[in-house]
Motif scaffolding. Structure first.
Motif, PDB file in Angstrom:
ATOM      1  N   GLY A   1       0.769  -1.235   0.000  1.00 42.53           N
ATOM      2  CA  GLY A   1       0.000   0.000   0.000  1.00 42.53           C
ATOM      3  C   GLY A   1       0.801   1.287   0.000  1.00 42.53           C
ATOM      4  N   MET A   2       2.117   1.213   0.329  1.00 43.96           N
ATOM      5  CA  MET A   2       2.917   2.445   0.431  1.00 43.96           C
ATOM      6  C   MET A   2       3.392   2.886  -0.949  1.00 43.96           C
ATOM      7  SD  MET A   2       3.927   4.759   2.548  1.00 43.96           S
ATOM      8  CE  MET A   2       3.522   5.892   1.225  1.00 43.96           C
ATOM      9  N   TRP A   3       2.432   3.320  -1.758  1.00 41.77           N
ATOM     10  CA  TRP A   3       2.719   3.715  -3.139  1.00 41.77           C
ATOM     11  C   TRP A   3       1.816   4.901  -3.498  1.00 41.77           C
ATOM     12  CZ3 TRP A   3       0.505   3.289  -8.243  1.00 41.77           C
ATOM     13  CH2 TRP A   3       1.443   3.407  -9.276  1.00 41.77           C
ATOM     14  N   PRO A   4       2.270   6.123  -3.268  1.00 39.31           N
ATOM     15  CA  PRO A   4       1.422   7.305  -3.487  1.00 39.31           C
ATOM     16  C   PRO A   4       1.461   7.797  -4.938  1.00 39.31           C
ATOM     17  CG  PRO A   4       3.506   7.986  -2.555  1.00 39.31           C
ATOM     18  CD  PRO A   4       3.575   6.492  -2.671  1.00 39.31           C
ATOM     19  N   MET A   5       1.359   6.853  -5.894  1.00 39.51           N
ATOM     20  CA  MET A   5       1.589   7.201  -7.298  1.00 39.51           C
ATOM     21  C   MET A   5       0.384   6.944  -8.196  1.00 39.51           C
ATOM     22  SD  MET A   5       4.637   8.240  -6.861  1.00 39.51           S
ATOM     23  CE  MET A   5       4.924   8.693  -8.566  1.00 39.51           C
ATOM     24  N   GLY A   6      -0.739   6.489  -7.600  1.00 33.84           N
ATOM     25  CA  GLY A   6      -1.902   6.170  -8.421  1.00 33.84           C
ATOM     26  C   GLY A   6      -2.395   7.366  -9.226  1.00 33.84           C
ATOM     27  N   GLY A   7      -2.354   8.545  -8.630  1.00 30.69           N
ATOM     28  CA  GLY A   7      -2.808   9.740  -9.338  1.00 30.69           C
ATOM     29  C   GLY A   7      -1.929  10.095 -10.521  1.00 30.69           C
ATOM     30  N   ALA A   8      -0.619   9.867 -10.382  1.00 26.27           N
ATOM     31  CA  ALA A   8       0.299  10.158 -11.488  1.00 26.27           C
ATOM     32  C   ALA A   8      -0.003   9.277 -12.681  1.00 26.27           C
ATOM     33  CB  ALA A   8       1.745   9.966 -11.026  1.00 26.27           C
ATOM     34  N   TRP A   9      -0.188   7.972 -12.426  1.00 27.72           N
ATOM     35  CA  TRP A   9      -0.429   7.060 -13.550  1.00 27.72           C
ATOM     36  C   TRP A   9      -1.797   7.309 -14.174  1.00 27.72           C
ATOM     37  CZ3 TRP A   9       1.542   1.330 -13.545  1.00 27.72           C
ATOM     38  CH2 TRP A   9       1.462   0.817 -14.853  1.00 27.72           C
ATOM     39  N   LEU A  10      -2.831   7.433 -13.344  1.00 24.77           N
ATOM     40  CA  LEU A  10      -4.163   7.661 -13.880  1.00 24.77           C
ATOM     41  C   LEU A  10      -4.242   8.958 -14.680  1.00 24.77           C
ATOM     42  CD1 LEU A  10      -6.385   6.547 -10.878  1.00 24.77           C
ATOM     43  CD2 LEU A  10      -6.239   5.436 -13.104  1.00 24.77           C
ATOM     44  N   SER A  11      -3.519   9.980 -14.240  1.00 25.78           N
ATOM     45  CA  SER A  11      -3.556  11.269 -14.942  1.00 25.78           C
ATOM     46  C   SER A  11      -2.993  11.166 -16.343  1.00 25.78           C
ATOM     47  CB  SER A  11      -2.790  12.325 -14.141  1.00 25.78           C
ATOM     48  OG  SER A  11      -3.429  12.568 -12.906  1.00 25.78           O
ATOM     49  N   ARG A  12      -2.138  10.205 -16.567  1.00 24.15           N
ATOM     50  CA  ARG A  12      -1.608   9.980 -17.915  1.00 24.15           C
ATOM     51  C   ARG A  12      -2.751   9.753 -18.911  1.00 24.15           C
ATOM     52  NH1 ARG A  12       2.540   8.552 -20.966  1.00 24.15           N
ATOM     53  NH2 ARG A  12       2.127   7.088 -22.657  1.00 24.15           N
ATOM     54  N   HIS A  13      -3.800   9.057 -18.460  1.00 26.22           N
ATOM     55  CA  HIS A  13      -4.904   8.724 -19.359  1.00 26.22           C
ATOM     56  C   HIS A  13      -5.662   9.960 -19.820  1.00 26.22           C
ATOM     57  CE1 HIS A  13      -5.097   4.253 -19.358  1.00 26.22           C
ATOM     58  NE2 HIS A  13      -4.278   4.439 -18.342  1.00 26.22           N
ATOM     59  N   VAL A  14      -5.838  10.948 -18.914  1.00 22.90           N
ATOM     60  CA  VAL A  14      -6.605  12.125 -19.320  1.00 22.90           C
ATOM     61  C   VAL A  14      -5.857  12.923 -20.382  1.00 22.90           C
ATOM     62  CG1 VAL A  14      -7.719  12.222 -17.061  1.00 22.90           C
ATOM     63  CG2 VAL A  14      -5.785  13.713 -17.507  1.00 22.90           C
ATOM     64  N   PHE A  15      -4.510  12.922 -20.325  1.00 19.38           N
ATOM     65  CA  PHE A  15      -3.750  13.660 -21.335  1.00 19.38           C
ATOM     66  C   PHE A  15      -3.596  12.840 -22.620  1.00 19.38           C
ATOM     67  CE2 PHE A  15       0.166  15.241 -23.368  1.00 19.38           C
ATOM     68  CZ  PHE A  15      -0.228  16.557 -23.559  1.00 19.38           C
ATOM     69  N   GLU A  16      -3.381  11.540 -22.492  1.00 23.03           N
ATOM     70  CA  GLU A  16      -3.259  10.695 -23.681  1.00 23.03           C
ATOM     71  C   GLU A  16      -4.499  10.797 -24.559  1.00 23.03           C
ATOM     72  OE1 GLU A  16      -1.016   7.990 -25.054  1.00 23.03           O
ATOM     73  OE2 GLU A  16       0.258   9.560 -24.254  1.00 23.03           O
ATOM     74  N   LYS A  17      -5.650  10.865 -23.942  1.00 22.13           N
ATOM     75  CA  LYS A  17      -6.890  10.994 -24.721  1.00 22.13           C
ATOM     76  C   LYS A  17      -6.848  12.254 -25.585  1.00 22.13           C
ATOM     77  CE  LYS A  17     -11.925  10.808 -24.053  1.00 22.13           C
ATOM     78  NZ  LYS A  17     -12.157   9.563 -24.805  1.00 22.13           N
TER      79      LYS A  17
ATOM     80  N   GLY B   1      13.333  17.262 -36.202  1.00 19.38           N
ATOM     81  CA  GLY B   1      12.244  16.946 -35.294  1.00 19.38           C
ATOM     82  C   GLY B   1      10.894  17.110 -35.958  1.00 19.38           C
ATOM     83  N   ASN B   2       9.912  16.428 -35.444  1.00 19.93           N
ATOM     84  CA  ASN B   2       8.556  16.514 -35.978  1.00 19.93           C
ATOM     85  C   ASN B   2       7.881  17.760 -35.419  1.00 19.93           C
ATOM     86  OD1 ASN B   2       5.924  16.149 -36.854  1.00 19.93           O
ATOM     87  ND2 ASN B   2       5.829  13.992 -36.267  1.00 19.93           N
ATOM     88  N   PRO B   3       7.486  18.722 -36.278  1.00 18.75           N
ATOM     89  CA  PRO B   3       6.880  19.964 -35.789  1.00 18.75           C
ATOM     90  C   PRO B   3       5.436  19.786 -35.309  1.00 18.75           C
ATOM     91  CG  PRO B   3       6.900  19.947 -38.183  1.00 18.75           C
ATOM     92  CD  PRO B   3       7.649  18.723 -37.749  1.00 18.75           C
ATOM     93  N   ASN B   4       4.833  18.626 -35.585  1.00 20.52           N
ATOM     94  CA  ASN B   4       3.469  18.383 -35.129  1.00 20.52           C
ATOM     95  C   ASN B   4       3.453  18.382 -33.592  1.00 20.52           C
ATOM     96  OD1 ASN B   4       0.984  17.062 -34.336  1.00 20.52           O
ATOM     97  ND2 ASN B   4       0.797  16.318 -36.431  1.00 20.52           N
ATOM     98  N   PRO B   5       2.662  19.241 -32.960  1.00 21.14           N
ATOM     99  CA  PRO B   5       2.716  19.378 -31.490  1.00 21.14           C
ATOM    100  C   PRO B   5       2.291  18.119 -30.730  1.00 21.14           C
ATOM    101  CG  PRO B   5       0.830  20.561 -32.383  1.00 21.14           C
ATOM    102  CD  PRO B   5       1.663  20.160 -33.551  1.00 21.14           C
ATOM    103  N   PHE B   6       1.611  17.191 -31.400  1.00 23.22           N
ATOM    104  CA  PHE B   6       1.207  15.960 -30.738  1.00 23.22           C
ATOM    105  C   PHE B   6       2.308  14.897 -30.746  1.00 23.22           C
ATOM    106  CE2 PHE B   6      -2.693  17.969 -32.277  1.00 23.22           C
ATOM    107  CZ  PHE B   6      -3.383  18.092 -31.078  1.00 23.22           C
ATOM    108  N   PHE B   7       3.441  15.208 -31.355  1.00 28.48           N
ATOM    109  CA  PHE B   7       4.530  14.244 -31.462  1.00 28.48           C
ATOM    110  C   PHE B   7       5.833  14.799 -30.894  1.00 28.48           C
ATOM    111  CE2 PHE B   7       1.479  12.832 -34.564  1.00 28.48           C
ATOM    112  CZ  PHE B   7       1.532  11.456 -34.482  1.00 28.48           C
TER     113      PHE B   7
END
Length: 824
Positions: free
Chosen positions: A450-466, A775-781
Motif C-alpha cells: 500500500g505504500m505507493w502514493p503514485m496512483g494519481g500520477a499514472w491515472l492522470s496519464r490517461h486524461v492527457f493521452e486521450k 524533429g517533428n513539428p506536429n505538437p502531438f509528437f
C-alpha cells in the motif's frame, strides 16, 4: 458430449454433422463450443452493456445466468486516510535515507497504513435460474458468442425438437434479454426463479414479473448500504404463464422472451439516495414495451457502432474450424493466426461490454463476478491493472469506452485532496495503489503493497493521452484541473535525497517488489518507476498548460523541478535499474516490471533517442523472463513490441493463449480459460486488454515522434491487414496491408490536419510525400527529452540493435485521406 448420445455409431454422426454445421457458417468472430459450461464459471460466456453483466452457462436442463450490476459494492461512502502519517513522515524519510529500511517500514505500517479500511468488494446481484424438465437428455449441442453482434446463442435437440436460446445485454434498453424458442409449437416449458447470496427477498407482481430485493454486505466496519432490486419479466407466445411460490412457470409455449433489469440506490460515490425499486420498474417496463425483434435490432445497431470500426486479418489455417477451447489447447503447437485475431477482437468486445459512457470503469474482472468476496475485492488496482484495462481504448477506436475511467480520475482528484492534505501536508491530490466505487484514496492493504502514493500520477496519464488522440482543447479544459492537481501534489511532496541532491518520491516502493538485499521490505525512495511517472506527469501538465495558454508560473516550476528528477540508470548487469541504487537481481522473475513503465506505456525509452536505455530495458526483459501471471504476460507483449521484437512478442501471446494451469512459473504462469478470460490466476480481465493493446503495438505505434508501421511484425503473420486504428495526432489508419512480411499499402485519414510523419520498414510512394528530417513539428509528437542515462562502469552494455527504417512525411488537411503504396 452428453452420455445420451454415446451409442455406437451415433456419436460419429453427430460430430460429423456438427463439423459440417460449423464449417458452413463464418466463425471468424465467434467463440464456439460443442459442450455446455456445466458448473465452470470460467467456461461460461460473458455479455454486458457497461452497467449490467451476465454469464451464460448454456446448460440444457438447468440454465444459469450469473448477474452483475456495476454499483453493487459492499459498504457505503467512506474514507480511509490515516492522519498519523503527517507527523511520522519526516522520521520515515530519514530512516530510508539512512538505509534503515526495516525500521522505516515498521514505522510506516504503524502510521501510514490504513486503520482497517482496505477497500470495499464488488459483489454479484445473484442468478437467474431456468429449469427445463426433460432437457437433461439432448443431442446436437452447440453454443457460441458472436462478437459481431454481441449475442450468445445455445442450440440443442430434445427428441425431434430443436431449442434455441439467445442472450444479449442491451445498451439502448438497459436490460439483459433472453429469448427462448422451440422449432415445434407448444414445446417450450420451463420454470424461472431469481436467487442471491445477499440478504434478499423474492416477490411476484402479476403472473409474469418476478422481483428480488437485497442489500450489499458489510466490510471493514462499514455497513452495507447499496440497496438493489433485480426484475425478471416474461412474455410468451402460446401456452400459459403462472406463478407459484416465487417461481414463474411457462408451459406449452412456442417461444418466450425474458427481460432482466437491475437497479440500485447508487447516484454517485457520495450519494446513495436513489429509489432502486422505482428505477428498476422503469427499466423493466420500458424494455417490455418492445418485442424481441426490435430489442435485438436496437442492441446490435448500438453495439456495432463501436465494434465495426476495427477489422483485423492475420491469416487463417485449418485450426479455425475447431471449437475455441480446443484451439486454445493447441495454439502453442502450430500456427493459428485467426485465434490471435479473435482474441484481439474479444478484448475490444469486453471493453465495449464493461465500460460504457456515463457508467463505472471496468474493474479487476470487468463487470463479471460471481463471488461475494472476490479475489482482491475485484476492486480498481491502480498500480497497473486498471490502467491496463484502458490501454486499447484510444488506439483500437473505442475512445467513448475510455470515458468512465476519465470520470473516475476527476472524482479521485476531489477525494484525493483530503488525503494529500491530511496525510502528507501537500496541495493537489493523491491516491495510492487501490480504489473502489467510493473513490477511497488512502493506502490499501499491508504497507509492503500500500505504500505507493503514485496512483494519481499514472491515472492522470490517461486524461492527457486521450487529448493526444482527439486534439480537442475543450475536452482538455475539462480534465486540466485533475492533471494540474496531480502535478501540484508532487511539487509539494518531492524531497531532496542526500547523495546526489535529486528530488525524489519518499516513502514509496517499486510496486509489489522488493530488493533481495532488503529481506522482503519494499519501502524505498526514488524508485525508477516513480521517477518516470513524475517526469511523465510534469511533462504532460506542461504540454497541457501550454496548449491552453495558461499557468505560465506553474510551467516554470514544473520545468525546474523536472530537471532535478533522477535520471534513469543502467546497472552492473547491463539492466535498467529498478531502484535508485544498483540492487537488481538478474534471477528476479517478479510479475511486476514497473521500472519499464518508461518503455511502455510511456515513451521515455526510444531506440532512436535513448539507445543505451533501450538496450538496458531489453536486458531487463530478458532477465525477468517470459512466463508469469496473465496480466504480466499481457504487459510483456507490449514491451517486446516496443523493443521491436515481433517474434518475442508473439511468444508471449503463445504463453498467454495456453490453457490456465499449463504454464509453470510464478503463480502457476497465467494462461487463458476456456471462455478466453485471462488467468492471473484466478481470472483478471486486464490480461485480455493488455494483449489486445500489445497486438496493436506490434502493428502500429505512434509514441516516438512518428507513426511507425509494422514495428514488430512476427514471422508467423506473413500476410494480413488491419483497419480503423487510431493514432496520436488525430490520424486514423483506414487500412494497413502487408504481404510476405512487407508493407504493401497504407491509407491514413487526418482529422486535425498537420504534419503526418511515417516511419516504415520499406520505401513507399504517395502524393506530396517527402523524406523527413529533423524533429517533428506536429505538437502531438513532441520528443520527451529525457535526461542522459547514468551507466555503471561495469555494465558491459552492448550497442542497441535497431531495425533499419525510413522516415517520410506529408502535410495533411482535416478530413482528407492519404494513400501510400510500396515503391516498386
Amino acid at each position: 458430449m452428453h452420455n445420451s448420445i454415446r451409442k455406437k455409431g451415433v456419436v460419429f454422426t453427430i460430430l460429423m454433422s456438427l463439423t459440417f454445421f460449423v464449417s458452413a457458417q463464418n466463425t471468424d468472430l465467434k467463440l464456439w463450443y460443442n459442450a455446455p459450461a456445466a458448473e465452470v464459471w470460467e467456461a461460461a460466456l460473458p455479455v454486458g452493456n457497461g452497467r449490467l453483466g451476465g454469464m451464460i452457462f448454456g446448460n440444457p436442463g438447468k440454465e444459469l445466468i450469473s448477474l452483475n450490476e456495476t454499483s453493487i459494492w459492499s459498504g457505503g461512502p467512506n474514507r480511509n486516510d490515516n492522519p498519523d502519517a503527517l507527523k511520522a513522515l519526516p522520521e520515515i524519510r530519514k530512516l530510508i535515507f539512512e538505509g534503515r529500511y526495516q525500521q522505516a517500514s515498521k514505522m510506516a505500517a504503524q502510521n501510514i497504513q490504513s486503520k482497517g479500511i482496505n477497500g470495499m468488494m464488488y459483489q454479484p446481484a445473484g442468478d437467474l435460474s431456468l429449469e427445463f424438465p426433460g432437457h437433461e437428455i439432448y443431442t446436437g449441442y452447440y453454443r457460441e458468442l458472436d462478437l459481431a453482434s454481441a449475442v450468445a446463442k445455445t442450440t440443442y435437440k430434445v427428441g425431434n425438437t430443436t431449442y434455441t436460446r439467445t442472450v444479449f445485454a442491451s445498451v439502448p434498453d438497459q436490460a439483459i434479454i433472453i429469448h427462448l424458442a422451440a422449432d415445434k409449437p407448444h414445446s417450450l416449458t420451463f420454470d424461472a426463479s431469481l436467487l442471491s447470496e445477499h440478504d434478499s427477498k423474492v416477490s411476484v407482481k402479476s403472473d409474469n414479473e418476478l422481483y428480488l430485493s437485497g442489500k450489499s454486505s458489510d466490510k471493514d466496519g462499514v455497513s452495507g448500504a447499496v440497496k438493489f432490486e433485480t426484475g425478471a419479466g416474461i412474455k410468451q407466445q402460446g401456452g400459459t404463464i403462472s406463478s407459484d411460490n416465487g417461481v414463474l412457470k411457462v408451459s406449452g409455449a412456442t417461444s418466450a422472451t425474458i427481460y432482466i433489469s437491475i437497479a440500485t440506490n447508487f447516484v454517485n460515490y457520495k450519494d446513495i439516495s436513489a429509489d432502486e425499486k422505482q428505477k428498476n420498474a422503469a427499466y423493466l417496463h420500458a424494455a417490455m414495451q418492445k418485442d424481441y425483434r426490435q430489442l435485438s435490432k436496437d442492441h446490435i445497431a448500438a453495439y456495432q457502432r463501436y465494434f465495426n470500426r476495427v477489422k483485423i486479418d492475420l491469416g487463417k489455417t485449418t485450426s479455425a474450424t475447431l471449437p475455441t477451447d480446443q484451439r486454445v489447447a493447441e495454439f502453442a503447437k502450430g500456427n493459428d493466426p485467426q485465434l490471435a485475431a479473435l482474441y484481439y477482437q474479444f478484448g475490444r468486445y469486453l471493453l465495449i461490454s464493461s465500460s460504457q459512457p456515463g457508467g463505472q470503469p471496468a474493474n479487476l474482472q470487468g463487470i463479471w463476478n460471481n463471488k461475494m468476496n472476490p479475489p482482491w475485492g475485484s476492486k480498481y488496482t491502480i498500480n497497473i491493472n486498471t490502467e491496463m484495462n484502458y490501454w486499447p481504448a484510444e488506439e483500437s477506436n473505442l475512445t467513448e469506452m475510455h470515458g468512465p475511467l476519465i470520470e473516475m480520475v476527476k472524482e479521485l482528484s476531489e477525494t484525493g485532496k483530503e488525503t494529500a492534505k491530511v496525510m502528507y501536508g501537500a496541495g493537489g491530490w493523491v491516491t495510492h495503489h487501490n480504489t473502489d466505487l467510493w473513490r477511497i484514496s488512502g493506502p490499501v492493504d499491508a504497507i509492503n503493497y500500500g505504500m505507493w502514493p503514485m496512483g494519481g500520477a499514472w491515472l492522470s496519464r490517461h486524461v492527457f493521452e486521450k487529448y493526444l488522440y482527439n486534439g480537442d482543447k475543450e475536452y482538455l479544459k475539462t480534465v486540466y484541473p485533475a492533471l494540474k492537481g496531480a502535478a501540484q501534489f508532487y511539487l509539494d511532496f518531492l524531497v531532496e535525497e542526500p547523495v546526489q541532491g535529486w528530488m525524489v518520491v519518499s516513502p514509496s516502493m517499486s510496486p509489489e517488489n522488493s530488493p533481495k538485499s532488503h529481506h522482503d521490505v519494499s519501502i524505498a525512495a526514488g524508485t525508477t518507476m516513480d521517477n518516470q511517472l513524475v517526469f511523465d506527469l510534469f511533462t504532460n501538465t506542461i504540454r497541457a498548460a501550454e496548449a491552453l495558454n495558461t499557468d505560465a508560473a506553474l510551467i516554470d516550476k514544473l520545468k525546474k523541478m523536472r530537471k532535478r528528477l533522477p535520471p534513469m540508470q543502467v546497472g552492473q548487469y547491463g539492466q535498467l535499474q529498478e531502484w535508485m541504487q544498483d540492487l537488481d537481481n538478474p534471477d528476479d522473475k517478479h510479475r511486476h516490471v514497473s521500472h519499464l513503465f518508461g518503455l511502455y506505456p510511456a515513451g521515455q525509452i526510444s531506440p532512436y533517442h535513448t539507445p543505451e536505455l533501450f538496450e538496458a530495458a531489453k536486458n531487463s526483459m530478458k532477465q525477468r523472463g517470459d512466463v508469469s501471471t496473465g496480466w504480466s504476460m499481457g504487459w510483456k507483449v507490449n514491451l517486446w513490441a516496443r523493443l521491436q521484437d515481433g517474434n518475442h512478442a508473439y511468444k508471449l501471446i503463445t504463453n498467454q493463449l495456453t490453457p490456465a494451469g499449463v504454464n509453470q512459473g510464478e503463480n502457476s504462469g497465467g494462461g487463458t480459460y476456456p471462455n478466453l478470460f485471462d488467468a492471473h490466476p484466478p481470472f483478471q480481465i486486464d490480461g485480455n486488454f493488455g494483449c489486445t493493446a500489445g497486438i496493436t503495438e506490434m502493428l502500429v505505434q505512434s509514441h516516438d515522434e512518428a507513426i511507425h508501421l509494422l514495428p514488430a511484425l512476427p514471422d508467423v503473420w506473413r500476410d494480413g491487414s488491419i483497419s480503423g486504428l487510431r493514432v496520436r495526432g488525430g490520424f486514423e489508419i483506414e487500412h494497413l496491408i502487408w504481404k510476405d512480411g512487407h508493407l504493401d499499402e497504407v491509407v491514413i485519414k487526418s482529422t486535425l490536419g498537420g504534419k503526418c510523419r511515417l516511419r516504415v520498414p520499406d520505401q513507399i510512394r504517395g502524393e506530396r510525400l517527402t523524406v523527413a528530417t529533423g524533429g517533428n513539428p506536429n505538437p502531438f509528437f513532441q520528443s520527451l527529452e529525457v535526461k542522459p542515462a547514468i551507466i555503471a562502469a561495469n555494465a558491459n552494455l552492448k550497442p542497441a540493435e535497431i531495425k533499419e527504417t525510413l522516415l517520410y512525411e506529408v502535410d495533411t488537411k482535416p478530413g482528407k485521406t492519404y494513400k501510400f503504396k510500396i515503391a516498386n
